[in-house]
Write an enzyme that holds these catalytic residues in place. Structure first.
Site, PDB file in Angstrom:
ATOM      1  N   TYR A  12     -10.152   0.122   1.573  1.00  0.00           N
ATOM      2  CA  TYR A  12     -10.028  -0.262   3.056  1.00  0.00           C
ATOM      3  C   TYR A  12      -9.660   0.968   3.836  1.00  0.00           C
ATOM      4  O   TYR A  12      -8.743   1.896   3.550  1.00  0.00           O
ATOM      5  CB  TYR A  12      -8.935  -1.380   2.829  1.00  0.00           C
ATOM      6  CG  TYR A  12      -9.288  -2.475   3.642  1.00  0.00           C
ATOM      7  CD1 TYR A  12     -10.576  -2.905   3.508  1.00  0.00           C
ATOM      8  CD2 TYR A  12      -8.882  -3.114   4.709  1.00  0.00           C
ATOM      9  CE1 TYR A  12     -11.069  -4.228   4.159  1.00  0.00           C
ATOM     10  CE2 TYR A  12      -9.347  -4.194   5.683  1.00  0.00           C
ATOM     11  CZ  TYR A  12     -10.345  -4.806   5.126  1.00  0.00           C
ATOM     12  OH  TYR A  12     -11.029  -5.603   5.974  1.00  0.00           O
ATOM     13  N   ASP A  60       0.554  -1.277  -0.049  1.00  0.00           N
ATOM     14  CA  ASP A  60       0.035  -0.140  -0.049  1.00  0.00           C
ATOM     15  C   ASP A  60       0.622   1.206   0.058  1.00  0.00           C
ATOM     16  O   ASP A  60       0.405   2.459  -0.343  1.00  0.00           O
ATOM     17  CB  ASP A  60      -1.153  -0.115   1.307  1.00  0.00           C
ATOM     18  CG  ASP A  60      -2.321  -0.779   0.719  1.00  0.00           C
ATOM     19  OD1 ASP A  60      -2.461  -0.697  -0.536  1.00  0.00           O
ATOM     20  OD2 ASP A  60      -2.936  -1.188   1.831  1.00  0.00           O
TER      21      ASP A  60
HETATM   22 CU   LIG Z   1      -9.260  -7.577   5.236  1.00  0.00          CU
END
Ligand SMILES: [Cu+2]
Ligand SMILES: *[C@@H]1O[C@H](CO)[C@@H](O)[C@H](O)[C@H]1NC(C)=O
Ligand SMILES: *[C@@H]1O[C@H](CO)[C@@H](O)[C@H](O)[C@H]1NC(C)=O
Ligand SMILES: *[C@@H]1O[C@H](CO)[C@@H](O)[C@H](O)[C@H]1NC(C)=O
Ligand SMILES: *[C@@H]1O[C@H](CO)[C@@H](O)[C@H](O)[C@H]1NC(C)=O
Ligand SMILES: *[C@@H]1O[C@H](CO)[C@@H](O)[C@H](O)[C@H]1NC(C)=O
Ligand SMILES: *[C@@H]1O[C@H](CO)[C@@H](O)[C@H](O)[C@H]1NC(C)=O
Ligand SMILES: *[C@@H]1O[C@H](CO)[C@@H](O)[C@H](O)[C@H]1NC(C)=O
Ligand SMILES: *[C@@H]1O[C@H](CO)[C@@H](O)[C@H](O)[C@H]1NC(C)=O
Ligand SMILES: *[C@@H]1O[C@H](CO)[C@@H](O)[C@H](O)[C@H]1NC(C)=O
Ligand SMILES: *[C@@H]1O[C@H](CO)[C@@H](O)[C@H](O)[C@H]1NC(C)=O
Ligand SMILES: *[C@@H]1O[C@H](CO)[C@@H](O)[C@H](O)[C@H]1NC(C)=O
Ligand SMILES: *[C@@H]1O[C@H](CO)[C@@H](O)[C@H](O)[C@H]1NC(C)=O
Length: 823
Positions: free
Chosen positions: A504, A423
């Protein structure tokens, strides 16, 4: 693809938001909005949307009525003992560096706003971190502050072989008689050692415009028949296409698998819950689309080598068509369902009646709470980090912060099998959005801004870091006898930021406790990335109509650079082990019992390991030269506070050498200026030969009486179940580690708080209530302070989104609002 057009292949949602934002911007600013190519696009998490919030209306920190002002809840203004050398560059500094870069013909730079895929651009301008030796000489001694440099990342695309180049520019402030630049290579361990890494995404826009949408158009008959939709890169698309990250990088080829997804069609960001089960594979090696090739289709477990083969099979009578995933109330996060009993009543809330009990130097981002102090740093790659964390003036940690976050999927389909997001490629800084008062953090928290560079501008996330004191629902200490009861309040201090990287949301909290303990926690929420159900039983629960909750590992690496009473540290392992012993007093009988086994981690050869089964082994960072008066080493113990994980996959095909940091729970190295970070944000661009191969840190250095760094992995094995719909919940998507004093102090430091009580009683009567001088009465707050509850005091209409300031040309007086996110 620039900012204005970036939305076209994407969500209807995004385009609706874009329209409203344009209207706002046109009204607010006479000059046209620059194209901000600031999202580092990747194959999957490549989108930004944009929305505009109301102007800043000032924030409310108080939950008291005007007529009873208690103490000021704002943090006490304090002055940092030294300037923050881990802070960000000023607007003027960034602007001077950008000016200088554009003046250097050798860089051949184009302003991002005007750049195409064959132009060189500036990707990043940020403060270069100081080497620790220089930093310590400054913060602990009389040395001057380390010279300030800019860390610049150039995106060199005006070439057949595009690459990113890390360089240093300085010293700052720039003076055209002394300014120079050099490749930044020493923090990276790639054998070529030139501070460069290839860029596999240079043609991301062309890949969509010249490749993906055309392939999709070629099977529009099938997508219309299967899903009544098309993915053509148009505003009215109802389908979307994206795929694996990292790309397959084998035998000199660059291969991508892409899959079809349904756009959610409403305001909710549910696309990652709407996979459709059709995939195709392309060889996109090189920069010439005419040399790219479509290598096949996959549907319901059958591979078709050509589009013709797939079409023929599809329209044949024996083809099985499976249903789509369709959004609905199940994929929307709004209130849904029967309200639980009494839920309309306001829940309990916490107030700070005496005002803030901590101090903040806003300018230097320096914080003091009780006996703790620390500095806050912030970077594009990893967001917030803490530096020079001290207790009673003595440093415990030089640096504490996130290094990288991995989400490694698996599946029977090539898309889930191929995804292992690293990320920092997208960055935690750019997505550390404004926090929502009263929800993300208490209303009485202190909020700090953070900013990051993008496309010749700086974006400022307002109120994106929060600091607050809180009180636990349980005491830190208690004891009852038949004569008295003693109990101590468990107050603690938290610094937090939240970063939404695509689907997320990660919440990072560092907490400080009265006994000298420090904790690190990460929690996750947001939309899971799911898989199409067909044949995926081995890789996930079936969680909706045609949906599998794709199994994945979250592993997040944190750097904990301990300095326990100096930098000569060791790691002692103390294991509680079963044993059988015959004692002189045991009448000749062997007794089955347990004992302690002590050892040290001698060198980096033993430096990578996991938490022991049954939590049998204590891991304690000690100073072997400093024993307490009982002869034990003074130290800090590192222990998991929740279940925590390392990567399940062994020698991941997706990651190769790019994610070696995820292989163990605990990894200990000798500090080196050349090993400041566990990962580089572009490790995904060259997984076999990444800028940083973490495993190379382990080259046998002694770990006894050395400056040590612990690289700790927190994470979750995530097997989404129906309770992850619509969003994952933070109750259990949570991992943490504690750093606790171990023989470090002579006793429990929490005895020093007066916020404890001893109640003497006997024969049914209380004979004494000892509160140690606590302020307990209204008069203690000048006789006027009453808590008057008024619900919803936080001014949520003041939520504004990001502020952007143009740096080239520098225009600090005309900021505008623009929030980008990956959708
Ligand atoms: Cu997850
Ligand atoms: C400089 O970049 C431009 C594209 O922006 C390119 O056409 C040109 O060839 C480059 N010049 C050199 C010397 O690399
Ligand atoms: C150096 O900077 C000054 C202004 O700070 C400018 O006037 C001068 O032209 C610059 N010299 C060079 C060689 O760039
Ligand atoms: C198919 O999509 C079109 C346009 O998106 C829509 O008008 C139509 O109602 C849809 N048909 C069905 C059967 O859903
Ligand atoms: C989508 O937009 C394109 C171009 O504007 C148009 O040709 C097409 O008819 C539209 N499709 C639908 C289903 O509205
Ligand atoms: C396709 O999926 C269905 C489930 O709907 C399954 O029963 C069938 O075996 C699959 N067909 C093939 C050819 O894999
Ligand atoms: C897929 O989902 C649809 C509802 O969206 C449902 O009607 C269909 O039966 C599902 N397919 C299978 C194979 O379960
Ligand atoms: C955050 O930024 C806003 C807008 O520029 C500014 O008004 C505010 O003072 C900043 N807050 C801090 C703590 O610097
Ligand atoms: C740390 O250890 C080195 C030798 O390894 C020694 O020279 C130095 O004095 C020690 N520092 C302290 C503060 O004890
Ligand atoms: C990892 O897998 C690759 C490919 O199978 C193999 O070449 C390599 O030796 C493996 N490395 C390790 C450390 O097992
Ligand atoms: C920091 O340390 C590295 C590695 O030793 C060295 O190459 C670099 O020059 C140092 N930086 C400064 C500013 O001294
Ligand atoms: C209350 O209890 C404490 C602890 O046992 C004792 O020291 C103290 O004298 C007691 N005080 C009274 C007033 O009984
Ligand atoms: C109490 O209030 C008075 C009058 O408002 C003020 O002068 C004084 O400083 C206050 N004292 C404290 C301890 O806040």
């Amino acid at each position: 693809m620039g900012f204005l057009t970036a939305l076209s292949p994407r969500a209807i949602v995004a385009s609706v938001l874009l329209l409203s934002s344009l209207a706002y911007d046109v009204a607010a600013r006479p000059s046209p909005e620059p194209k901000a190519d600031w999202v580092r696009k990747g194959p999957a998490r490549k989108k930004m949307s944009n929305h505009i919030k109301r102007a800043i209306e000032g924030q409310s920190h108080t939950r008291r009525t005007e007529e009873v002002p208690c103490a000021d809840v704002l943090a006490k203004p304090i002055t940092a003992p030294k300037p923050n050398i881990w802070g960000q560059l000023t607007g003027e500094e960034i602007s001077s560096v950008v000016d200088w870069l554009f003046a250097q013909e050798q860089f051949n730079l184009t302003v991002t706003e005007e750049a195409g895929p064959w132009d060189n651009t500036i990707q990043l301008v940020e403060a270069m971190w100081p080497n620790k030796t220089d930093a310590l000489a400054f913060i602990d001694g009389d040395a001057p502050a380390p010279a300030k440099y800019a860390h610049v990342l150039l995106n060199n695309r005006a070439t057949e072989n595009p690459f990113y180049a890390d360089i240093l520019v300085g010293p700052l402030p720039l003076d055209n008689t002394t300014v120079s630049w050099e490749p930044l290579a020493f923090p990276y361990n790639k054998p070529s050692g030139d501070g460069k890494v290839r860029n596999l995404d240079a043609d991301e826009d062309i890949v969509y415009e010249e490749w993906i949408w055309k392939i999709s158009a070629s099977i529009a008959d099938i997508t219309l028949d299967l899903w009544n939709g098309t993915a053509l890169g148009l505003e009215n698309d109802t389908l979307d296409i994206w795929g694996i990250d990292p790309l397959w990088q084998d035998n000199g080829r660059v291969i991508r698998w892409d899959g079809f997804w349904a756009l959610s069609g409403d305001v909710f960001d549910a696309e990652t819950l709407l996979p459709l089960g059709l995939y195709f594979v392309s060889d996109i090696t090189g920069r010439d689309p005419s040399k790219w090739s479509l290598e096949g289709w996959l549907y319901n477990g059958t591979f078709y080598a050509t589009t013709e083969e797939f079409r023929e099979a599809y329209w044949s009578s024996c083809f099985t068509k499976n249903g789509p995933n369709v959004p609905g109330a199940w994929s929307a996060t709004d209130h849904n369902g029967d309200v639980p009993p009494l839920d309309y009543n306001h829940p309990p809330t916490i107030v700070a009646p005496a005002g803030a009990r901590y101090g903040v130097d806003h300018e230097q981002k320096y914080v003091e709470w009780m006996d703790f102090s620390f500095y806050i740093g912030f970077t594009r790659d990893t967001g917030m980090a803490l530096y020079d964390i001290r207790y009673k003036g003595q440093r415990i940690l030089y640096e504490l912060g996130l290094q990288e976050a991995l989400a490694h999927y698996a599946g029977n389909d090539p898309l889930n099998s191929g995804i292992a997001y690293l990320d920092t490629f997208y960055g935690f800084g750019p997505y550390a959005f404004e926090l929502v008062q009263g929800y993300d953090c208490p209303t009485h928290a202190t909020y700090l801004n953070s900013s990051f560079y993008v496309s010749e501008t700086t974006h400022t996330h307002i109120n994106s870091i929060c600091l607050f004191e809180f009180i636990s629902d349980f005491p830190i200490q208690r004891h009852t006898t038949n004569r008295y009861t003693s109990v101590t309040k468990n107050t603690y201090f938290v610094v937090r930021f939240v970063s939404t990287v695509g689907n997320y949301d990660y919440s990072f909290s560092y907490s400080f406790f009265l006994d000298g303990t420090i904790s690190v926690e990460v929690r996750a929420s947001g939309y899971i990335q799911s898989a199409y159900f067909a044949g995926n039983e081995e890789y996930g629960f079936r969680i909706h109509d045609n949906l599998s909750g794709s199994m994945h590992d979250h592993v997040l690496n944190f750097k904990a650079d301990f300095d326990i009473l100096g930098t000569n540290n060791s790691v002692e392992l103390v294991t509680m082990a079963p044993t059988t012993v015959t004692y002189p007093w045991s009448k000749g009988k062997a007794r089955n019992t347990m004992h302690l086994e002590r050892s040290f981690v001698e060198s980096e050869d033993e430096g990578r390991f996991n938490w022991a089964a049954n939590q049998a082994t204590q891991v304690i960072v000690v100073n072997e030269d400093v024993r307490n008066k009982h002869g034990e080493f003074r130290g800090y113990r590192v222990l998991p506070s929740t279940g925590t994980v390392h990567l399940t996959v062994l020698n991941s095909t997706n990651l190769a050498n790019a994610g070696r940091w995820a292989e163990y729970d605990i990894q200990i190295t000798k500090y080196k200026d050349t090993e400041p970070k566990a990962a580089h944000p572009y490790n995904s661009q060259d997984v076999h030969d990444p800028p940083i191969d973490f495993s190379k840190f382990f080259d046998g250095d002694s770990l006894r009486k050395e400056d040590l760094v612990l690289w700790l992995n927190l994470g979750m094995h995530h097997l989404p179940h129906t309770g992850d719909l619509p969003n994952t919940v933070m109750t259990t998507a949570h991992a943490g580690v504690h750093f606790m004093p171990s023989n470090y102090f002579e006793g429990d430091e929490s005895r020093k708080t007066v916020n404890q009580v001893r109640i003497n009683y006997s024969d049914g009567k209380t004979s004494e209530v000892q509160t140690f001088g606590q302020k307990t009465k209204a008069e203690d707050y000048n006789g006027t302070c009453k808590l008057v509850f008024e619900p919803v005091k936080a001014d949520l209409w003041g939520y504004t989104g990001d502020i952007v300031v143009r740096k080239f040309p520098y225009d600090p007086n005309n900021p505008w609002f623009q929030t980008g996110s990956i959708v």
